[in-house]
Scaffold this motif. Structure first.
Motif, mmCIF file in Angstrom:
data_model
loop_
_atom_site.group_PDB
_atom_site.id
_atom_site.type_symbol
_atom_site.label_atom_id
_atom_site.label_comp_id
_atom_site.label_asym_id
_atom_site.label_seq_id
_atom_site.Cartn_x
_atom_site.Cartn_y
_atom_site.Cartn_z
ATOM 1 N N GLU A 61 -32.903 -37.631 -18.411
ATOM 2 C CA GLU A 61 -31.472 -37.775 -18.072
ATOM 3 C C GLU A 61 -31.482 -39.298 -17.823
ATOM 4 O OE1 GLU A 61 -29.134 -35.686 -15.263
ATOM 5 O OE2 GLU A 61 -30.463 -33.650 -15.723
ATOM 6 N N THR A 62 -32.734 -40.042 -18.202
ATOM 7 C CA THR A 62 -32.598 -41.437 -17.820
ATOM 8 C C THR A 62 -31.702 -42.100 -18.988
ATOM 9 O OG1 THR A 62 -34.970 -41.390 -17.518
ATOM 10 C CG2 THR A 62 -34.202 -43.484 -17.904
ATOM 11 N N PRO A 63 -30.550 -43.000 -18.832
ATOM 12 C CA PRO A 63 -29.743 -43.606 -19.714
ATOM 13 C C PRO A 63 -30.837 -44.529 -20.590
ATOM 14 C CG PRO A 63 -28.918 -43.695 -17.654
ATOM 15 C CD PRO A 63 -30.457 -43.419 -17.292
ATOM 16 N N HIS A 64 -30.334 -44.588 -21.792
ATOM 17 C CA HIS A 64 -30.915 -45.708 -22.484
ATOM 18 C C HIS A 64 -30.386 -47.183 -22.280
ATOM 19 C CE1 HIS A 64 -31.737 -42.193 -25.860
ATOM 20 N NE2 HIS A 64 -32.673 -42.292 -24.902
ATOM 21 N N GLU B 269 -26.691 -48.037 -23.162
ATOM 22 C CA GLU B 269 -26.140 -46.751 -23.752
ATOM 23 C C GLU B 269 -24.640 -46.827 -23.093
ATOM 24 O OE1 GLU B 269 -27.156 -42.351 -24.604
ATOM 25 O OE2 GLU B 269 -27.986 -43.236 -22.807
ATOM 26 N N ASP B 270 -23.657 -46.614 -23.887
ATOM 27 C CA ASP B 270 -22.264 -46.126 -23.674
ATOM 28 C C ASP B 270 -22.194 -44.985 -22.780
ATOM 29 O OD1 ASP B 270 -19.175 -46.794 -24.229
ATOM 30 O OD2 ASP B 270 -19.720 -44.607 -24.373
ATOM 31 N N PRO B 271 -21.515 -45.084 -21.719
ATOM 32 C CA PRO B 271 -21.273 -43.908 -20.585
ATOM 33 C C PRO B 271 -20.985 -42.529 -21.558
ATOM 34 C CG PRO B 271 -20.496 -45.788 -19.506
ATOM 35 C CD PRO B 271 -20.575 -46.205 -20.883
ATOM 36 N N GLU B 272 -20.016 -42.620 -22.320
ATOM 37 C CA GLU B 272 -19.438 -41.486 -23.119
ATOM 38 C C GLU B 272 -20.582 -40.971 -24.069
ATOM 39 O OE1 GLU B 272 -15.651 -41.787 -25.166
ATOM 40 O OE2 GLU B 272 -14.589 -42.353 -23.209
ATOM 41 N N ASP B 273 -21.307 -41.940 -24.466
ATOM 42 C CA ASP B 273 -22.441 -41.523 -25.237
ATOM 43 C C ASP B 273 -23.590 -40.731 -24.645
ATOM 44 O OD1 ASP B 273 -21.101 -42.549 -27.664
ATOM 45 O OD2 ASP B 273 -22.101 -44.336 -27.700
ATOM 46 N N TYR B 274 -23.952 -41.333 -23.514
ATOM 47 C CA TYR B 274 -24.851 -40.717 -22.657
ATOM 48 C C TYR B 274 -24.552 -39.382 -22.234
ATOM 49 C CZ TYR B 274 -27.123 -39.937 -18.085
ATOM 50 O OH TYR B 274 -27.974 -39.496 -17.169
ATOM 51 N N VAL B 275 -23.192 -39.295 -21.594
ATOM 52 C CA VAL B 275 -23.080 -38.107 -21.028
ATOM 53 C C VAL B 275 -22.809 -36.786 -22.211
ATOM 54 C CG1 VAL B 275 -20.514 -38.117 -21.192
ATOM 55 C CG2 VAL B 275 -21.740 -36.731 -19.260
ATOM 56 N N GLN B 276 -22.560 -37.140 -23.224
ATOM 57 C CA GLN B 276 -22.669 -36.146 -24.302
ATOM 58 C C GLN B 276 -24.046 -36.060 -24.962
ATOM 59 O OE1 GLN B 276 -18.874 -36.166 -27.251
ATOM 60 N NE2 GLN B 276 -19.114 -38.412 -26.372
ATOM 61 N N ARG B 277 -24.770 -36.857 -24.722
ATOM 62 C CA ARG B 277 -26.297 -36.798 -25.127
ATOM 63 C C ARG B 277 -26.816 -35.827 -24.533
ATOM 64 N NH1 ARG B 277 -31.077 -39.433 -23.719
ATOM 65 N NH2 ARG B 277 -29.934 -40.631 -22.646
ATOM 66 N N ILE B 278 -26.811 -36.020 -23.083
ATOM 67 C CA ILE B 278 -27.630 -35.407 -21.897
ATOM 68 C C ILE B 278 -27.075 -33.709 -22.130
ATOM 69 C CG2 ILE B 278 -28.058 -35.006 -19.488
ATOM 70 C CD1 ILE B 278 -29.296 -37.318 -21.013
ATOM 71 N N CYS B 279 -25.560 -33.540 -22.271
ATOM 72 C CA CYS B 279 -25.313 -32.374 -22.241
ATOM 73 C C CYS B 279 -25.763 -31.468 -23.482
ATOM 74 C CB CYS B 279 -23.715 -32.473 -22.256
ATOM 75 S SG CYS B 279 -22.605 -30.783 -22.636
ATOM 76 N N ARG B 280 -25.603 -32.139 -24.414
ATOM 77 C CA ARG B 280 -26.273 -31.633 -25.952
ATOM 78 C C ARG B 280 -27.629 -31.234 -25.726
ATOM 79 N NH1 ARG B 280 -25.201 -35.341 -28.706
ATOM 80 N NH2 ARG B 280 -23.256 -34.632 -29.841
ATOM 81 N N ALA B 281 -28.522 -32.051 -25.002
ATOM 82 C CA ALA B 281 -29.705 -31.743 -24.780
ATOM 83 C C ALA B 281 -29.831 -30.541 -23.918
ATOM 84 C CB ALA B 281 -30.604 -32.867 -24.200
ATOM 85 N N LYS B 282 -29.179 -30.510 -22.869
ATOM 86 C CA LYS B 282 -29.156 -29.255 -22.126
ATOM 87 C C LYS B 282 -28.910 -27.964 -22.734
ATOM 88 C CE LYS B 282 -27.975 -31.698 -17.392
ATOM 89 N NZ LYS B 282 -27.140 -31.806 -16.439
ATOM 90 N N ASP C 106 -22.564 -31.739 -18.342
ATOM 91 C CA ASP C 106 -23.187 -32.897 -17.521
ATOM 92 C C ASP C 106 -21.925 -33.917 -17.161
ATOM 93 O OD1 ASP C 106 -25.664 -34.121 -16.998
ATOM 94 O OD2 ASP C 106 -24.721 -35.908 -17.647
ATOM 95 N N THR C 107 -21.997 -34.298 -15.887
ATOM 96 C CA THR C 107 -21.166 -35.327 -15.056
ATOM 97 C C THR C 107 -21.832 -36.516 -14.972
ATOM 98 O OG1 THR C 107 -19.979 -33.126 -14.453
ATOM 99 C CG2 THR C 107 -19.511 -35.578 -13.361
ATOM 100 N N THR C 108 -21.119 -37.385 -15.237
ATOM 101 C CA THR C 108 -21.479 -38.974 -14.974
ATOM 102 C C THR C 108 -20.223 -39.761 -14.416
ATOM 103 O OG1 THR C 108 -22.910 -40.697 -15.585
ATOM 104 C CG2 THR C 108 -21.034 -40.124 -16.879
ATOM 105 N N VAL C 109 -20.293 -40.346 -13.599
ATOM 106 C CA VAL C 109 -19.324 -41.318 -12.906
ATOM 107 C C VAL C 109 -19.740 -42.742 -13.745
ATOM 108 C CG1 VAL C 109 -18.433 -42.744 -10.736
ATOM 109 C CG2 VAL C 109 -19.145 -40.295 -10.864
ATOM 110 N N THR C 110 -18.668 -43.344 -14.027
ATOM 111 C CA THR C 110 -18.744 -44.873 -14.574
ATOM 112 C C THR C 110 -17.692 -45.740 -14.002
ATOM 113 O OG1 THR C 110 -18.420 -46.151 -16.534
ATOM 114 C CG2 THR C 110 -17.465 -43.949 -16.604
ATOM 115 N N LEU C 111 -18.133 -47.213 -13.542
ATOM 116 C CA LEU C 111 -17.252 -48.318 -13.121
ATOM 117 C C LEU C 111 -17.573 -49.436 -13.843
ATOM 118 C CD1 LEU C 111 -15.446 -49.258 -10.682
ATOM 119 C CD2 LEU C 111 -17.741 -49.751 -9.503
ATOM 120 N N GLY C 112 -16.569 -49.978 -14.419
ATOM 121 C CA GLY C 112 -16.574 -51.002 -15.143
ATOM 122 C C GLY C 112 -17.659 -50.795 -16.451
#
Length: 205
Positions: free
Chosen positions: A44-47, A50-63, A85-91
């Motif tokens: 679950e390490t972000p690239h 990586e854009d937060p929306e791309d990240y959360v969808q990538r991890i969800c797909r992988a799961k 998968d859930t992530t919080v994003t600020l700025g």
């Protein structure tokens, strides 16, 4: 596809289990054990960048795909696999789960008095077919004093939660305004989940 009245939930989250029960969905928990011989671990390490929306969808797909692979490895009866998968994003920055209470306090100070987004991706897979939905919710937090942060950490709720808080617990009192899906912030947006269930032939609640 024939109608299926059974799915697998590839998640250890008690909130996701409670939400599925709330809408009467019959499921079986499918735990993804970190066994290197089975190669079903999800990193679950972000690239970098990586854009937060791309990240959360990538991890969800992988799961979801790891869950489907697990069915085959364990020779379990085939039914759709649901993952989220859930992530919080600020700025535009991804805020993960806290490592410890010191880290949790740091995260809560960052969120204090601000607007942040909670992104939850939910996916369902059966065979070669994978469908996904994304829920985005904007949360406005009250300004948190050090005392409030300290008292919240004493509850133990910050552990293992994106953004170091759970909206369904004591931290619900931190939320001045919510624009979006409450259940998405909890970890499983029910509207989007029902959309997926219907796509895979599960009778809609």
């Amino acid at each position: 596809m024939d109608t299926r009245h059974h799915i697998y939930l590839a998640s250890q989250s008690p909130r996701r289990r409670e939400l599925l029960k709330q809408i009467g969905v019959h499921y079986e928990v499918l735990l993804l054990r970190n066994d290197p011989r089975r190669d079903v671990h999800v990193d679950e390490t972000p690239h970098d960048g990586e854009d937060p929306e791309d990240y959360v969808q990538r991890i969800c797909r992988a799961k979801a795909l790891a869950g489907w692979k697990t069915l085959g490895l364990r020779e379990l009866p085939l039914s759709p696999v649901l993952a989220a998968d859930t992530t919080v994003t600020l700025g535009g920055h991804i805020i993960g789960k806290p490592d410890d209470n010191l880290h949790a306090a740091e995260i809560l100070r960052m969120l204090s008095g601000t607007q942040h987004q909670v992104l939850t991706a939910v996916a369902m897979v059966f065979g070669e077919r994978l469908e996904m939905r994304l829920s985005a919710t904007t949360i406005t937090f009250d300004t948190l004093s050090e005392e409030r942060i300290h008292r919240y950490l004493l509850t133990g709720e910050a552990h293992d939660k994106a953004g170091a808080y759970g909206i369904q617990g004591h931290a619900g009192a931190f939320v001045k305004h919510i624009d979006g899906s409450y259940t998405g912030v909890m970890g499983l947006p029910l509207y989007e989940t029902v959309e997926l269930l219907k796509l895979f032939g599960y009778p809609a609640p």
